[in-house]
Design an enzyme around this catalytic site. Structure first.
Site, PDB file in Angstrom:
ATOM      1  N   ALA A  99      14.381 -78.502 -72.083  1.00 39.95           N
ATOM      2  CA  ALA A  99      15.715 -78.146 -72.597  1.00 39.95           C
ATOM      3  C   ALA A  99      15.579 -77.515 -73.988  1.00 39.95           C
ATOM      4  O   ALA A  99      16.257 -76.533 -74.304  1.00 39.95           O
ATOM      5  CB  ALA A  99      16.587 -79.390 -72.664  1.00 39.95           C
ATOM      6  N   TYR A 100      14.714 -78.092 -74.812  1.00 40.54           N
ATOM      7  CA  TYR A 100      14.510 -77.547 -76.164  1.00 40.54           C
ATOM      8  C   TYR A 100      14.001 -76.111 -76.066  1.00 40.54           C
ATOM      9  O   TYR A 100      14.481 -75.219 -76.768  1.00 40.54           O
ATOM     10  CB  TYR A 100      13.507 -78.427 -76.923  1.00 40.54           C
ATOM     11  CG  TYR A 100      13.216 -77.957 -78.335  1.00 40.54           C
ATOM     12  CD1 TYR A 100      14.068 -78.290 -79.378  1.00 40.54           C
ATOM     13  CD2 TYR A 100      12.081 -77.192 -78.620  1.00 40.54           C
ATOM     14  CE1 TYR A 100      13.804 -77.863 -80.678  1.00 40.54           C
ATOM     15  CE2 TYR A 100      11.807 -76.765 -79.907  1.00 40.54           C
ATOM     16  CZ  TYR A 100      12.672 -77.104 -80.931  1.00 40.54           C
ATOM     17  OH  TYR A 100      12.416 -76.680 -82.212  1.00 40.54           O
TER      18      TYR A 100
HETATM   19  P1  NAP Z   1      14.844 -82.367 -88.737  1.00 33.93           P
HETATM   20  O1  NAP Z   1      14.015 -82.924 -89.821  1.00 33.93           O
HETATM   21  O2  NAP Z   1      15.235 -83.253 -87.608  1.00 33.93           O
HETATM   22  O3  NAP Z   1      16.165 -81.745 -89.394  1.00 33.93           O
HETATM   23  C1  NAP Z   1      17.138 -81.180 -88.613  1.00 33.93           C
HETATM   24  C2  NAP Z   1      18.342 -80.914 -89.477  1.00 33.93           C
HETATM   25  O4  NAP Z   1      19.372 -80.356 -88.655  1.00 33.93           O
HETATM   26  C3  NAP Z   1      18.923 -82.184 -90.089  1.00 33.93           C
HETATM   27  O5  NAP Z   1      19.427 -81.909 -91.362  1.00 33.93           O
HETATM   28  C4  NAP Z   1      20.061 -82.517 -89.130  1.00 33.93           C
HETATM   29  O6  NAP Z   1      21.088 -83.281 -89.725  1.00 33.93           O
HETATM   30  C5  NAP Z   1      20.552 -81.112 -88.859  1.00 33.93           C
HETATM   31  N1  NAP Z   1      21.452 -81.073 -87.721  1.00 33.93           N
HETATM   32  C6  NAP Z   1      21.249 -81.474 -86.455  1.00 33.93           C
HETATM   33  N2  NAP Z   1      22.363 -81.285 -85.739  1.00 33.93           N
HETATM   34  C7  NAP Z   1      23.272 -80.725 -86.565  1.00 33.93           C
HETATM   35  C8  NAP Z   1      24.618 -80.311 -86.424  1.00 33.93           C
HETATM   36  N3  NAP Z   1      25.274 -80.434 -85.266  1.00 33.93           N
HETATM   37  N4  NAP Z   1      25.255 -79.772 -87.486  1.00 33.93           N
HETATM   38  C9  NAP Z   1      24.621 -79.634 -88.658  1.00 33.93           C
HETATM   39  N5  NAP Z   1      23.369 -80.056 -88.866  1.00 33.93           N
HETATM   40  C10 NAP Z   1      22.710 -80.597 -87.827  1.00 33.93           C
HETATM   41  O7  NAP Z   1      14.163 -81.103 -88.064  1.00 33.93           O
HETATM   42  P2  NAP Z   1      13.238 -79.953 -88.680  1.00 33.93           P
HETATM   43  O8  NAP Z   1      11.885 -80.158 -88.156  1.00 33.93           O
HETATM   44  O9  NAP Z   1      13.447 -79.831 -90.140  1.00 33.93           O
HETATM   45  O10 NAP Z   1      13.841 -78.708 -87.899  1.00 33.93           O
HETATM   46  C11 NAP Z   1      14.571 -77.668 -88.531  1.00 33.93           C
HETATM   47  C12 NAP Z   1      14.614 -76.498 -87.575  1.00 33.93           C
HETATM   48  O11 NAP Z   1      13.289 -76.018 -87.334  1.00 33.93           O
HETATM   49  C13 NAP Z   1      15.194 -76.823 -86.207  1.00 33.93           C
HETATM   50  O12 NAP Z   1      15.979 -75.757 -85.749  1.00 33.93           O
HETATM   51  C14 NAP Z   1      13.954 -76.984 -85.334  1.00 33.93           C
HETATM   52  O13 NAP Z   1      14.231 -76.757 -83.982  1.00 33.93           O
HETATM   53  C15 NAP Z   1      13.062 -75.940 -85.938  1.00 33.93           C
HETATM   54  N6  NAP Z   1      11.629 -76.127 -85.669  1.00 33.93           N
HETATM   55  C16 NAP Z   1      10.980 -77.207 -86.155  1.00 33.93           C
HETATM   56  C17 NAP Z   1       9.616 -77.335 -85.923  1.00 33.93           C
HETATM   57  C18 NAP Z   1       8.823 -78.490 -86.461  1.00 33.93           C
HETATM   58  O14 NAP Z   1       7.615 -78.555 -86.189  1.00 33.93           O
HETATM   59  N7  NAP Z   1       9.414 -79.385 -87.234  1.00 33.93           N
HETATM   60  C19 NAP Z   1       8.939 -76.370 -85.159  1.00 33.93           C
HETATM   61  C20 NAP Z   1       9.636 -75.283 -84.692  1.00 33.93           C
HETATM   62  C21 NAP Z   1      10.987 -75.156 -84.975  1.00 33.93           C
HETATM   63  P3  NAP Z   1      21.132 -84.898 -89.578  1.00 33.93           P
HETATM   64  O15 NAP Z   1      20.258 -85.460 -90.666  1.00 33.93           O
HETATM   65  O16 NAP Z   1      22.562 -85.202 -89.764  1.00 33.93           O
HETATM   66  O17 NAP Z   1      20.625 -85.246 -88.213  1.00 33.93           O
END
Ligand code: NAP
Length: 377
Positions: A293-294
């Site tokens: 899904a992701y």
């Molecule tokens: P994370 O630490 O889980 O942070 C996700 C952020 O998105 C949190 O601030 C969360 O807020 C917020 N969020 C989730 N649902 C939301 C909503 N409905 N409205 C507003 N904010 C919302 O994840 P991350 O790793 O930093 O990921 C950031 C982005 O990078 C994402 O799009 C992810 O898919 C992408 N990404 C990450 C990786 C990786 O290795 N980490 C790799 C590829 C892509 P809450 O604190 O309230 O939950």
């Protein structure tokens, strides 16, 4: 197997870090209250200094309300208390608080920036972007904690609530940006979710929830905020390399559609909706979808970015706006866990590079970028 990332849960050290920023005093409220039941504000436009008779000293700045009828074409003094403006005369000026006078300061917004990569992007933008930087969060308390953390580092992000799942929340931000800044210079769509591989939630539910935020929420933000992007603006949609591997897991027919240079936003929405429906009927694999899904949600983000860039080419070619999708890499966050090789600061590098592409850059645009390099879609 129907799980998403093979990432273990967040380490204790990350948890401690989060706890250590709890309890900070909430800083000043930075956004303006929304007007209730009133028509859109007439926004004043800067004009030359008023004569002394208008009440201003030489050092004061004045604004003439551009849309008032002649009888009310009075000068508004910046900094004069609101009641003084009211008592100064016409009811046409009733709603114009000095704070509402439009700012010419450039403005950047990062979605989902209370933690992880989003927080690191805000940190970098506070250091490098010459303008106001908005840290946004769906939960105001978590957002204000994050702002306080950056303030402790000597940085000055501003805060606005934003839940990308909530159209009303998006519209409040849109109206705020329109009124205060007359638009937006940089938008980083970073907010996203991923179920853990160990999560036992039925796959159809995972699909619906994941697509709701990662694809439909991101699309809603774009629908409302892209029209506000100013010339030379930059838009970054944080996707993932998983979108490329998931594309490889699609049927040839689906791959062709997702790689098409003529696919429309409506057709993409139809396909994303179909994926969710197919998972509910347990026919998604038969229908040519990969079992992630992701991954499908991020295919949606990457393809949406390609479509939006094409639309900008068609409709706003002279505005030099650059819009791209990117992958931050595998980053140590709550989403990806402690084994990832990159720190959040390293993960912010490519998104920030795209957000700050210089004004004379003519690309990348409409690309999928990782490690600051354009990848083949
Ligand atoms: P994370 O630490 O889980 O942070 C996700 C952020 O998105 C949190 O601030 C969360 O807020 C917020 N969020 C989730 N649902 C939301 C909503 N409905 N409205 C507003 N904010 C919302 O994840 P991350 O790793 O930093 O990921 C950031 C982005 O990078 C994402 O799009 C992810 O898919 C992408 N990404 C990450 C990786 C990786 O290795 N980490 C790799 C590829 C892509 P809450 O604190 O309230 O939950």
């Amino acid at each position: 197997m129907t799980g998403e990332y093979h990432f273990p849960p967040a380490p204790d050290s990350l948890q401690r870090e989060r706890e250590s920023i709890d309890g900070h005093a909430i800083p000043r409220k930075t956004h303006l209250a929304k007007r209730k039941n009133k028509p859109p504000l007439p926004l004043p436009s800067p004009t030359r200094p008023a004569p002394a008779a208008a009440g201003g000293g030489a050092a004061r700045r004045h604004f003439r309300c551009a849309r008032l009828p002649p009888r009310c074409a009075q000068l508004l003094l910046v900094g004069r208390p609101f009641p003084a403006l009211r008592s100064a005369g016409s009811d046409c000026c009733f709603g114009i608080h000095p704070e509402k006078i439009m700012s010419n300061v450039p403005v950047a917004v990062v979605t989902g920036s209370n933690k992880g990569i989003g927080l690191a992007i805000v940190r970098d933008l506070c250091k490098q972007f010459k303008g106001d930087v908005y840290l946004t969060a769906r939960d105001p308390a978590r957002g204000q904690e994050a702002v306080a953390k950056l303030q402790e580092e000597g940085l000055h992000p501003l805060f606005h609530q934003l839940d990308i799942d909530d159209l009303q929340s998006i519209k409040v931000l849109r109206d705020f940006l329109k009124e205060k800044y007359g638009g937006l210079n940089v938008l980083v769509n970073n907010a996203g979710i991923a179920f853990k591989v160990s999560d036992r939630t039925p796959f159809a539910v995972q699909a619906e929830v994941t697509l709701k935020t990662n694809f439909f929420g991101t699309r809603n933000i774009c629908t409302e905020l892209l029209p506000l992007i100013k010339p030379y603006g930059r838009v970054v949609n944080v996707s993932s390399m998983v979108s490329i591997s998931a594309l490889g897991g699609c049927s040839q027919e689906l791959q062709k559609k997702f790689r098409s240079d003529t696919i429309t936003e409506d057709e993409l929405v139809e396909l994303m909706t179909k994926f969710v429906e197919d998972t509910k009927k347990s026919v998604h694999e038969k229908e040519g979808w990969p079992n992630t899904a992701y991954g499908v949600s991020k295919i949606g983000v990457t393809v949406l970015s390609r479509i939006q860039a094409r639309m900008l080419n068609e409709k706003r070619k002279g505005d030099h706006i650059l819009l791209n999708a990117c992958c931050p890499g595998w980053v140590r966050t709550d989403m990806a866990g402690p084994k990832a090789p990159k720190s959040p600061e390293e993960g912010a590098e490519t998104p920030v590079y795209l957000a700050l592409l210089p004004s004379d850059a003519d690309g990348p645009h409409g690309q999928f970028v990782s490690e600051k390099t354009v990848r083949t879609w």
